[in-house]
Design a protein around this motif. Structure first.
Motif: not given
Length: 256
Positions: A19, A240-241, A244, A248, A252
């Motif tokens: 990520f 990991n998802r 991420a 976000d 960013k």
């Protein structure tokens, strides 16, 4: 400018995650610090503090598993202005420490509430209902505000609550992924039932209302060599998802 992050390597949680790719990411090795898992004595805590101070500051820190959530206390001690802490956590983390010279993943919030005058208020979002927790919370009066998991699901009420408490203020956000449903992330502790999109929506809400001055994330899984590879891959992919999506939501680019 891409928002830089810092990875604390207590337990090698991030070796197989991706990520943080495509952005500046400093990795701080802490695997050699003894007596630091769950309970941390004063001298290893000072070792961790010194290593954090020696590296470049980063607006977002990924800590590793829930066992090291007490590192948030060190990060908050570096803040030099009045601020509000927004803590997403399935546990209250302000229970008494087993001994005066120990800090733990379950006592660090007690320490910062008692020791940091610049901490104006701590908002704990997502903890399970527990009569003992409610009794302990009275120690800090209005400086500590609890929103339990059921209340957290009421979108409009929570948005109004955040508007009253964080709008226009300097805010630090700490996220323990054990607030999430196990289908969204897998951690080392028992978990709540918040959806990932609910969590990220609330992070964005805080970011839109307040001046975000820092953030940390913990809640990686305990994986041992006996974990079947297929299961380990599923856990790593899920976390990991989640990492991420959280990153976000934090932002960013630019500065916090």
């Amino acid at each position: 400018m891409v928002l830089p992050i810092r990875l604390l390597d207590f337990d090698r949680s991030y070796q197989q995650q991706t990520f943080f790719q495509n952005r500046p990411a400093d990795r701080l090795s802490l695997t050699d610090v003894p007596q630091s898992r769950r309970l941390c004595e004063r001298w290893p805590l000072e070792t961790i503090r010194a290593r954090l101070a020696a590296c470049d500051p980063a607006p977002v820190t990924f800590i590793g598993s829930n066992h090291y959530h007490y590192v948030t206390a060190l990060l908050l001690q570096a803040i030099r202005e009045p601020f509000v802490l927004v803590l997403f956590d399935h546990h209250a983390d302000f229970y008494p420490s087993p001994a005066p010279d120990l800090i733990s993943c379950g006592s660090w919030l007690r320490n910062v509430l008692d020791e940091l005058p610049l901490l104006q208020q701590a908002l704990v979002l997502g903890a399970g209902r527990d009569p003992r927790t409610s009794r302990l919370a009275r120690r800090w009066g209005g400086r500590l505000v609890m929103v339990d998991e059921q209340q957290l699901m009421r979108d409009q009420a929570v948005k109004a609550f955040l508007g009253r408490h964080v709008a226009g203020r300097a805010v630090y956000v700490s996220i323990d992924k054990d607030v999430l449903d196990p289908g969204e992330a897998v951690t080392a502790w028992d978990q709540g039932h918040v959806r990932l999109d609910q969590l990220t929506g609330l992070i964005r809400q805080v970011r839109s209302m307040a001046r975000l001055i820092g953030c940390d994330v913990c809640g990686e899984a305990d994986l041992d060599p006996l974990t079947p590879p297929s299961l380990a891959d599923q856990v790593l992919d899920r976390n990991n998802r989640a990492n991420a999506a959280i990153l976000d939501a934090i932002g960013k680019s630019g500065k916090l």
